[in-house]
Motif scaffolding. Structure first.
Motif, PDB file in Angstrom:
ATOM      1  N   ALA A 200       0.831  -1.201   0.000  1.00 46.04           N
ATOM      2  CA  ALA A 200       0.000   0.000   0.000  1.00 46.04           C
ATOM      3  C   ALA A 200       0.868   1.254   0.000  1.00 46.04           C
ATOM      4  O   ALA A 200       2.037   1.231   0.394  1.00 46.04           O
ATOM      5  N   VAL A 201       0.249   2.356  -0.443  1.00 47.34           N
ATOM      6  CA  VAL A 201       0.895   3.673  -0.429  1.00 47.34           C
ATOM      7  C   VAL A 201      -0.021   4.652   0.288  1.00 47.34           C
ATOM      8  O   VAL A 201      -1.225   4.707   0.019  1.00 47.34           O
ATOM      9  N   LEU A 202       0.564   5.407   1.219  1.00 47.41           N
ATOM     10  CA  LEU A 202      -0.120   6.528   1.855  1.00 47.41           C
ATOM     11  C   LEU A 202       0.535   7.791   1.320  1.00 47.41           C
ATOM     12  O   LEU A 202       1.710   8.058   1.618  1.00 47.41           O
ATOM     13  N   ASP A 203      -0.201   8.568   0.539  1.00 48.70           N
ATOM     14  CA  ASP A 203       0.403   9.649  -0.237  1.00 48.70           C
ATOM     15  C   ASP A 203      -0.172  11.011   0.119  1.00 48.70           C
ATOM     16  O   ASP A 203      -1.391  11.169   0.219  1.00 48.70           O
ATOM     17  N   VAL A 204       0.729  11.993   0.281  1.00 50.50           N
ATOM     18  CA  VAL A 204       0.302  13.382   0.446  1.00 50.50           C
ATOM     19  C   VAL A 204       0.961  14.272  -0.604  1.00 50.50           C
ATOM     20  O   VAL A 204       0.840  15.484  -0.544  1.00 50.50           O
ATOM     21  N   VAL A 205       1.656  13.656  -1.561  1.00 45.91           N
ATOM     22  CA  VAL A 205       2.468  14.401  -2.512  1.00 45.91           C
ATOM     23  C   VAL A 205       1.753  14.631  -3.841  1.00 45.91           C
ATOM     24  O   VAL A 205       1.797  15.706  -4.414  1.00 45.91           O
ATOM     25  N   GLY A 206       1.089  13.591  -4.351  1.00 42.97           N
ATOM     26  CA  GLY A 206       0.397  13.754  -5.632  1.00 42.97           C
ATOM     27  C   GLY A 206       1.276  13.403  -6.803  1.00 42.97           C
ATOM     28  O   GLY A 206       1.983  12.387  -6.809  1.00 42.97           O
ATOM     29  N   ASP A 207       1.277  14.255  -7.803  1.00 44.18           N
ATOM     30  CA  ASP A 207       1.868  13.936  -9.096  1.00 44.18           C
ATOM     31  C   ASP A 207       3.327  13.503  -9.023  1.00 44.18           C
ATOM     32  O   ASP A 207       3.735  12.557  -9.696  1.00 44.18           O
ATOM     33  N   ALA A 208       4.136  14.174  -8.202  1.00 42.10           N
ATOM     34  CA  ALA A 208       5.583  13.952  -8.230  1.00 42.10           C
ATOM     35  C   ALA A 208       5.977  12.496  -7.983  1.00 42.10           C
ATOM     36  O   ALA A 208       6.951  12.008  -8.564  1.00 42.10           O
ATOM     37  N   LEU A 209       5.243  11.785  -7.144  1.00 37.84           N
ATOM     38  CA  LEU A 209       5.584  10.394  -6.839  1.00 37.84           C
ATOM     39  C   LEU A 209       4.526   9.400  -7.311  1.00 37.84           C
ATOM     40  O   LEU A 209       4.615   8.207  -7.012  1.00 37.84           O
ATOM     41  N   PHE A 210       3.544   9.874  -8.058  1.00 37.86           N
ATOM     42  CA  PHE A 210       2.453   9.001  -8.476  1.00 37.86           C
ATOM     43  C   PHE A 210       2.921   7.864  -9.380  1.00 37.86           C
ATOM     44  O   PHE A 210       2.578   6.696  -9.147  1.00 37.86           O
ATOM     45  N   PRO A 211       3.733   8.132 -10.416  1.00 37.46           N
ATOM     46  CA  PRO A 211       4.186   7.013 -11.268  1.00 37.46           C
ATOM     47  C   PRO A 211       4.980   5.976 -10.483  1.00 37.46           C
ATOM     48  O   PRO A 211       4.820   4.766 -10.695  1.00 37.46           O
ATOM     49  N   THR A 212       5.829   6.436  -9.567  1.00 36.21           N
ATOM     50  CA  THR A 212       6.603   5.507  -8.741  1.00 36.21           C
ATOM     51  C   THR A 212       5.690   4.650  -7.881  1.00 36.21           C
ATOM     52  O   THR A 212       5.893   3.434  -7.745  1.00 36.21           O
ATOM     53  N   SER A 213       4.680   5.272  -7.309  1.00 37.08           N
ATOM     54  CA  SER A 213       3.744   4.534  -6.449  1.00 37.08           C
ATOM     55  C   SER A 213       3.074   3.408  -7.216  1.00 37.08           C
ATOM     56  O   SER A 213       2.979   2.266  -6.729  1.00 37.08           O
ATOM     57  N   LEU A 214       2.586   3.700  -8.406  1.00 39.17           N
ATOM     58  CA  LEU A 214       1.909   2.672  -9.194  1.00 39.17           C
ATOM     59  C   LEU A 214       2.875   1.569  -9.601  1.00 39.17           C
ATOM     60  O   LEU A 214       2.502   0.393  -9.659  1.00 39.17           O
ATOM     61  N   GLU A 215       4.122   1.947  -9.876  1.00 39.32           N
ATOM     62  CA  GLU A 215       5.115   0.957 -10.302  1.00 39.32           C
ATOM     63  C   GLU A 215       5.435  -0.039  -9.201  1.00 39.32           C
ATOM     64  O   GLU A 215       5.595  -1.234  -9.456  1.00 39.32           O
ATOM     65  N   VAL A 216       5.535   0.446  -7.956  1.00 37.91           N
ATOM     66  CA  VAL A 216       5.995  -0.439  -6.873  1.00 37.91           C
ATOM     67  C   VAL A 216       4.855  -1.171  -6.170  1.00 37.91           C
ATOM     68  O   VAL A 216       5.108  -2.092  -5.394  1.00 37.91           O
ATOM     69  N   LEU A 217       3.615  -0.787  -6.427  1.00 38.48           N
ATOM     70  CA  LEU A 217       2.493  -1.488  -5.797  1.00 38.48           C
ATOM     71  C   LEU A 217       2.328  -2.896  -6.365  1.00 38.48           C
ATOM     72  O   LEU A 217       2.456  -3.114  -7.572  1.00 38.48           O
ATOM     73  N   LYS A 218       2.010  -3.836  -5.497  1.00 36.38           N
ATOM     74  CA  LYS A 218       1.758  -5.208  -5.934  1.00 36.38           C
ATOM     75  C   LYS A 218       0.395  -5.295  -6.618  1.00 36.38           C
ATOM     76  O   LYS A 218      -0.417  -4.349  -6.558  1.00 36.38           O
ATOM     77  N   LYS A 219       0.123  -6.389  -7.251  1.00 37.78           N
ATOM     78  CA  LYS A 219      -1.230  -6.642  -7.748  1.00 37.78           C
ATOM     79  C   LYS A 219      -2.172  -6.746  -6.560  1.00 37.78           C
ATOM     80  O   LYS A 219      -1.886  -7.447  -5.585  1.00 37.78           O
TER      81      LYS A 219
END
Length: 346
Positions: free
Chosen positions: A240-259
């Motif tokens: 899981a990802v808990l995000d407060v940043v938005g766009d800057a780390l969004f692609p990274t978040s999707l890349e590292v999330l498991k199915k």
């Protein structure tokens, strides 16, 4: 009383120190002598118009009405009680639940009439504030400043962790880990829910402090190989990802999330719009959560965890109320750890 009010949309010059009459509590309200008020992104973005301007600027359809006294993370002492309030409330040290609404229990935060202190109602950048007695809770810690840093950031963080249903042993990535919400996301996910936390910051000099808060690993978003580093320290994709940043780390978040992974967002300090390839979303079975604030029951559970020492206050510095402009300017600087707190009297 001394108060700092916002006179309109704009820079910190829209913050103005004024003398106001001490407000009178209504029948169901109490008057609180403010002892500390922590700063949040919320009041800064409201002033800057980041939520919109005019009728789109606040939580209610009519928008924010200026001048307005901001401030929502408030602790203080009850000094006067309305006619319908139990007089035993007098002299209590309290922390304020930060919004009103008519929503049913468990859905208060998504009610259409949700109204926020410091936005729809005058808040804590002042010597006194009035608020419904039922929304004033015993301080979880003995210290006013320490107890003031949880209301909005803590409730937001707690709700985020409950949204993703974090489980012991799961890995949760927390962005903006040095901020008010992020530092609490680290603590709540790790120390209350038992998850492993990968904390993302800009300055790795904060590593030891974040590990003291509960982070298992601390990585810098400045790394050109951040996604690879996340996968390496975790031994594979994360839960899981808990995000407060938005766009800057969004692609990274999707890349590292498991199915089957979960992504929960409650801020967009690094960009409010992003590109999304829907194929990533559905092929990886990712669940998205939008999250702001939380419920009264969550607030109570958070206060209990604080009183038990599972969540600790993280405070960067304090400013006197007269220096609200300087405090908000400092708040926006990178590299600090934890909350910035205004003090009506020192």
């Amino acid at each position: 009383m001394k108060a700092v009010q916002v006179t309109g949309y704009g820079d910190v010059d829209k913050l103005e120190m004024v003398e106001r009459a001490i407000p009178e509590p209504k029948d169901n309200e109490v008057l609180i002598k403010v002892k500390a008020c922590a700063i949040n992104n919320t009041e800064i973005w409201m002033r800057e118009g980041a939520y919109g301007t005019g009728s789109k600027s606040g939580w209610r359809p009519e928008g924010v009405e200026f001048p307005r006294i901001p401030g929502s993370d408030i602790t203080g002492t009850v000094v006067k009680a309305g006619s319908l309030v139990d007089q035993s409330m007098l002299n209590k040290n309290v922390v304020l639940f930060p919004f009103k609404s008519s929503g049913e229990e468990g859905f208060e935060h998504i009610s259409d009439d949700m109204s926020f202190i410091g936005s729809e109602f005058d808040g804590g950048y002042a010597e006194y504030v009035v608020w419904p007695a039922e929304l004033c809770f015993d301080m979880p810690l003995a210290d006013y400043i320490e107890s003031a840093v949880f209301s909005v950031s803590g409730l937001t963080a707690w709700h985020m962790v409950e949204q993703i249903q974090a489980q012991p042993g799961e890995t949760v990535m927390v962005t903006g880990s040095n901020g008010g919400v992020g530092s609490l996301n680290v603590q709540i996910a790790a120390n209350v829910f038992g998850a492993k936390v990968i904390a993302i910051v800009g300055d790795l000099r904060l590593e030891s402090q974040l590990k003291e808060l509960g982070a298992t690993h601390v990585l810098s978003y400045k790394s050109p190989n951040l996604a690879q580093e996340i996968m390496e320290v975790n031994g594979g994709p994360i839960d899981a990802v808990l995000d407060v940043v938005g766009d800057a780390l969004f692609p990274t978040s999707l890349e590292v999330l498991k199915k089957g992974g979960k992504f929960c967002i409650s801020g967009s300090a690094g960009g409010q719009k992003t590109d999304l390839d829907f194929r990533t979303l559905y092929l990886k079975h990712i669940t998205f959560y939008g999250s702001v604030l939380g419920t009264r029951d969550e607030f109570k559970r958070m206060l209990q965890a604080i009183s038990e020492g599972k969540i600790k206050p993280v405070i960067d510095c304090t400013f006197p109320l007269e220096q609200a402009r300087e405090a908000q300017t400092y708040f926006k600087k990178a590299g600090k750890l934890g909350k910035v707190v205004l003090l009506p009297e020192e």
